[in-house]
Enzyme design. Structure first.
Site, PDB file in Angstrom:
ATOM      1  N   GLU A  11       0.811  -1.220   0.000  1.00  0.00           N
ATOM      2  CA  GLU A  11       0.000   0.000   0.000  1.00  0.00           C
ATOM      3  C   GLU A  11       0.840   1.263   0.000  1.00  0.00           C
ATOM      4  O   GLU A  11       0.564   2.222  -0.732  1.00  0.00           O
ATOM      5  CB  GLU A  11      -0.957  -0.008   1.193  1.00  0.00           C
ATOM      6  CG  GLU A  11      -2.191  -0.876   1.010  1.00  0.00           C
ATOM      7  CD  GLU A  11      -1.908  -2.350   1.175  1.00  0.00           C
ATOM      8  OE1 GLU A  11      -2.764  -3.161   0.804  1.00  0.00           O
ATOM      9  OE2 GLU A  11      -0.814  -2.681   1.696  1.00  0.00           O
ATOM     10  N   HIS A  49     -10.204  -5.384  10.391  1.00  0.00           N
ATOM     11  CA  HIS A  49     -10.803  -5.122   9.092  1.00  0.00           C
ATOM     12  C   HIS A  49     -12.166  -4.441   9.196  1.00  0.00           C
ATOM     13  O   HIS A  49     -12.887  -4.355   8.201  1.00  0.00           O
ATOM     14  CB  HIS A  49     -10.953  -6.426   8.304  1.00  0.00           C
ATOM     15  CG  HIS A  49      -9.660  -7.124   8.040  1.00  0.00           C
ATOM     16  ND1 HIS A  49      -9.035  -7.886   8.996  1.00  0.00           N
ATOM     17  CD2 HIS A  49      -8.868  -7.159   6.949  1.00  0.00           C
ATOM     18  CE1 HIS A  49      -7.913  -8.374   8.492  1.00  0.00           C
ATOM     19  NE2 HIS A  49      -7.789  -7.948   7.248  1.00  0.00           N
TER      20      HIS A  49
END
Length: 379
Positions: A106, A175
């Site tokens: 990322e 998450h």
């Protein structure tokens, strides 16, 4: 754990399983939303419907077609058609130079996208979930958000960071968290949080055309839900202004302010309270977290004299906290007949166990209870 370490032991087949999991959870029929969703969003013979996923896909398609500087990059956005199928068909139409699969890094691909934006392109950087954006938060906050100010306004960074944000089902604490307040607190960023298909298309297209970095916080559980859309929304010229909220249900007794998926429960609570107790609830869809449309909230409270905020973020220092502060700092205070109340998730990491997960986030029942309490109505 960094993306480079993850890459050593997460293979392609594993990623495909993750993609299928995401796709499965985004099915239109979500039991927890209840009967309201099936009634409210059943189109009439004069209306068209579109899922949130389709609206996002159409927005990407139209903007890629419109401006050759626009490109999309992220994990599985190309050959797999996106982990949630938002980018379905785009690789076949626009090719691998504009629809780019990235490694699980990322920080790396966010930095690459920012460099491309500074060089004059218009990248759309997809995070498979905004939880993964934490690996790139230095790039987003210290590079994209601040470069224009630090360059005296001589350099723009036209980039979009988008992907699912907030609660998902059964994916546990790492998450399932809402980053609205995280990114909404950063000078130099614009932050939008779409709810329905109209929001998704209009806000994403506006974000792509904006000369500044924009965070688009979608929700995985909204992707498969169909909403009515007008002919105007279906037009390739359709845009929504960033920084403008929308009253999606008019009422006289109390104002409820929310964004993204929790609006489903706010609307269901409003309809139930109207039917059962004659309580008239006005529901505001914020759409934009930053800039925040203060005027729409103020004008609504002038009419209703009551204010409740609803979100799935953690209670401390959230969007609801900002709305409470606004109630003290603006003329809202002069019109209130009760203290402002905020509804948020429990102050715990999101549980994995399904029963505990349900108890940790606000639902229709909780919202209804708080609305009645704010109006001094008890059974």
């Amino acid at each position: 754990m960094t993306g480079s370490l993850l890459r050593n032991f997460v293979n392609t087949s594993t990623l495909k399983v993750l993609g299928n999991v995401g796709k499965r959870k985004a099915l239109p029929c979500i039991p927890c939303i209840g009967t309201f969703m099936h009634k409210r969003f059943l189109a009439t013979t004069n209306e068209h419907t579109m899922t949130v996923r389709e609206a996002l896909n159409e927005a990407l398609d139209e903007e890629l077609e419109r401006d050759e500087r626009v490109f999309l990059l992220g994990e599985e956005v190309a050959q797999y058609n996106g982990a949630y199928k938002v980018s379905k068909g785009l690789l076949d139409k626009f090719g691998p130079k504009r629809i780019i699969d990235t490694p699980i890094t990322e920080s790396g691909f966010a930095g690459l996208a920012i460099g491309a934006a500074l060089a004059g392109l218009r990248p759309i950087c997809e995070f498979m979930t905004f939880n993964f954006s934490m690996q790139a938060i230095d790039q987003v906050v210290n590079s994209a958000a601040k470069v224009s100010y630090m360059a005296g306004g001589t350099v723009n960074c036209p980039i979009v960071f988008r992907g699912p944000n907030g609660l998902a089902i059964g994916v546990a604490a790492q998450h399932s968290q809402d980053f609205s307040a995280w990114y909404g607190s950063i000078p130099g960023l614009k932050v939008v949080s779409p709810w329905d298909s109209e929001d998704a298309k209009g806000l994403l297209k506006a974000a792509i055309r904006d000369p500044n970095p924009v965070i688009v916080l979608e929700n995985e559980l909204q992707y498969g839900i169909s909403y009515p859309v007008s002919q105007e929304v279906m037009s390739s010229d359709f845009l929504l202004p960033i920084g403008k909220a929308k009253i999606i249900r008019e009422g006289n007794d109390i104002t409820v302010v929310s964004h993204s998926r929790t609006l489903n429960f706010c609307m269901e609570a409003a309809e139930q309270l109207q039917a059962e107790e004659g309580i008239s609830v006005e529901v505001i869809n914020l759409r934009s977290i930053k800039p925040l449309d203060v005027n729409t909230i103020v004008n609504s409270v002038k009419k209703t004299n009551h204010l409740v905020s609803v979100e799935t973020a953690f209670p401390q220092f959230g969007v609801g906290s900002e709305i409470c502060a606004l109630a003290m700092e603006t003329e809202i205070f002069d019109y209130l007949d009760a203290p402002v109340e905020r509804v948020a998730s429990a102050d715990v990491p999101t549980p994995y166990a399904a029963n505990l997960e349900r108890l940790s986030v606000p639902d229709t029942q909780v919202i209804s209870k708080v609305i009645k309490r704010n109006l001094y109505r008890k059974k």
